[in-house]
Structure formats: structure tokens, C-alpha cells
Design an enzyme around this catalytic site. Structure first.
Site, PDB file in Angstrom:
ATOM      1  N   PHE A  23      38.111 -20.455 -42.218  1.00 55.90           N
ATOM      2  CA  PHE A  23      39.209 -19.971 -43.057  1.00 55.90           C
ATOM      3  C   PHE A  23      39.839 -18.746 -42.398  1.00 55.90           C
ATOM      4  O   PHE A  23      39.158 -17.750 -42.143  1.00 55.90           O
ATOM      5  CB  PHE A  23      38.685 -19.602 -44.447  1.00 55.90           C
ATOM      6  CG  PHE A  23      39.746 -19.044 -45.362  1.00 55.90           C
ATOM      7  CD1 PHE A  23      40.651 -19.885 -45.994  1.00 55.90           C
ATOM      8  CD2 PHE A  23      39.844 -17.672 -45.587  1.00 55.90           C
ATOM      9  CE1 PHE A  23      41.642 -19.377 -46.838  1.00 55.90           C
ATOM     10  CE2 PHE A  23      40.822 -17.152 -46.433  1.00 55.90           C
ATOM     11  CZ  PHE A  23      41.717 -18.014 -47.049  1.00 55.90           C
ATOM     12  N   GLY A  26      44.118 -13.670 -41.562  1.00 57.01           N
ATOM     13  CA  GLY A  26      44.915 -12.676 -40.834  1.00 57.01           C
ATOM     14  C   GLY A  26      45.644 -13.374 -39.703  1.00 57.01           C
ATOM     15  O   GLY A  26      46.370 -14.349 -39.926  1.00 57.01           O
ATOM     16  N   GLU A  98      37.421 -12.130 -31.936  1.00 58.08           N
ATOM     17  CA  GLU A  98      37.168 -11.324 -33.143  1.00 58.08           C
ATOM     18  C   GLU A  98      36.082 -10.264 -32.907  1.00 58.08           C
ATOM     19  O   GLU A  98      35.483  -9.775 -33.863  1.00 58.08           O
ATOM     20  CB  GLU A  98      36.743 -12.251 -34.299  1.00 58.08           C
ATOM     21  CG  GLU A  98      37.745 -13.339 -34.642  1.00 58.08           C
ATOM     22  CD  GLU A  98      39.066 -12.812 -35.206  1.00 58.08           C
ATOM     23  OE1 GLU A  98      39.051 -11.777 -35.896  1.00 58.08           O
ATOM     24  OE2 GLU A  98      40.111 -13.426 -34.926  1.00 58.08           O
TER      25      GLU A  98
HETATM   26  C1  SIN Z   1      41.411 -13.811 -39.627  1.00 58.82           C
HETATM   27  O1  SIN Z   1      42.556 -13.916 -39.243  1.00 58.82           O
HETATM   28  O2  SIN Z   1      40.939 -14.637 -40.435  1.00 58.82           O
HETATM   29  C2  SIN Z   1      40.517 -12.733 -39.121  1.00 58.82           C
HETATM   30  C3  SIN Z   1      41.184 -11.471 -38.756  1.00 58.82           C
HETATM   31  C4  SIN Z   1      42.196 -11.587 -37.655  1.00 58.82           C
HETATM   32  O3  SIN Z   1      41.900 -12.137 -36.585  1.00 58.82           O
HETATM   33  O4  SIN Z   1      43.329 -11.136 -37.830  1.00 58.82           O
END
Ligand code: SIN
Length: 190
Positions: A23, A26, A98
Site C-alpha cells: 500500500f 506517499g 525507503e
Molecule cells: C509511501 O509512499 O507509501 C511511503 C513513503 C514514500 O516513499 O513517500
């Protein structure tokens, strides 16, 4: 800077599965630079999206960190995003992407069907930057967050693009997110 890559490789919540639902809330919503089998709009409950995580490696630098999204536990909240069905091999490059403070967590997802109605549920994976990670910046007045985003740039580009792209993607999903849209509004004045 804490690198969570090795920690995440031990967080094998879906061992033995041939496919996993990831999921994204962001940049994973609007920057799907990884292979996926299928994607579906989805939401999670009990979490709110906030620009409270520092970015030293993508949208800022160690000297001038940017701000990116993480999730904060809030009872009754709904967070909309995009779910991707991926094979387990895709997790290794995602762990690297990440790596600045995000850890794999297991959460229940609810999907939307083609009519926009909620359909079935499934366990999924999120990358979560919790309050105890060293890159966590936390709450600040919206104008301050917007100013920081306006000023920050990193190897992945301007921090501004992250917020603008996320707000656009959420509008396309028909998702409401007061924090993101208010920040986008503030950003437009810088
Ligand atoms: C996400 O997008 O689910 C995690 C945070 C990001 O990489 O911006």
C-alpha cells in the site's frame, strides 16, 4: 543517518507468499518505478498522512532536509492510497528506496471496486517512518512545513514536486486529505 535496509530484510511478514499487496500513501502513489502485477485504489484505517518525516536522501540533503510523508496513528482516520500487487523480489529495491527511516509493517487494506464502492479486504505491507526514527521531524506549523518544502532539493529533485504530485494523485483518486491540500495551498505562496 539510519539505514533501514538490513532491518527490513528481516521483516518477512509475507514469507512463502508468491505475491504481496503493497500500500502506497506517499511517493509510492505517484512514482511507481517498480514492477507490479496489478494496482487498485485502496485505503487503510486508523492512520493519517503527515509531512512529518525528514528526507536527507531523496528530496533534501543532510544539511537541508526536505519533508516527506509518513503515517500517524489516529483513531477513526481513513488514509487513501494505491495498492500494488508485487512479487517478493520487488521488496529489495523498495527497501533501498525507503531506507531513510521507513520500516515494513503489516496492515489491513480495503479495496475499491470499479464503481468506487468498497470491496474486499486483504493484509498488506506499508513502509512506515515512525516517530522514533532519527529522520523523523514531527509536527510544525503548516506555513513552516511549506517553507521547508519550498526550499529543499535533493538527488530525486525538488521537494516541492513530491507534494504537488501527491496532491494531484490524491485528487485523481477522489481522496480527501485536509493536511495535504492545505499544505499545497500554502506552498503556492512560496
Ligand atoms: C509511501 O509512499 O507509501 C511511503 C513513503 C514514500 O516513499 O513517500
Amino acid at each position: 543517518m539510519l539505514d533501514t535496509t538490513a532491518l527490513n530484510q528481516q521483516r518477512n511478514f509475507f514469507d512463502g507468499h508468491t505475491a504481496i499487496w503493497l500500500f502506497g500513501y506517499g511517493s509510492l502513489i505517484w512514482k511507481a518505478d517498480f514492477a507490479y502485477l496489478e494496482r487498485r485504489p485502496a485505503y487503510i484505517t486508523g492512520w493519517e498522512r503527515r509531512f512529518w518525516q525528514g528526507s536527507h536522501d531523496h528530496r533534501g540533503t543532510v544539511e537541508s532536509p526536505g519533508r516527506v510523508a509518513t503515517l500517524i496513528r489516529t483513531e477513526g482516520a481513513v488514509c487513501h492510497g494505491m495498492a500494488y500487487r508485487i512479487t517478493p523480489e520487488v521488496l529489495a529495491p523498495l527497501d533501498i528506496r525507503e531506507k531513510n527511516g521507513y520500516l515494513r509493517e503489516k496492515v489491513p487494506l480495503t479495496f475499491f471496486d470499479d464503481n468506487g464502492d468498497t470491496a474486499e479486504q486483504s493484509e498488506g505491507l506499508i513502509y512506515l517512518a515512525s516517530e522514533d526514527n532519527p529522520a523523523f521531524l514531527g509536527e510544525a506549523p503548516l506555513a513552516e512545513i511549506a517553507q521547508q518544502i519550498a526550499n529543499a532539493h535533493g538527488p530525486s529533485g525538488p521537494n516541492r514536486d513530491y507534494l504537488v504530485n501527491l496532491a494531484k494523485a490524491l485528487r485523481e483518486l477522489g481522496a480527501k486529505d485536509a493536511h495535504i491540500f492545505a499544505l499545497e495551498q500554502k506552498l503556492s505562496s512560496f
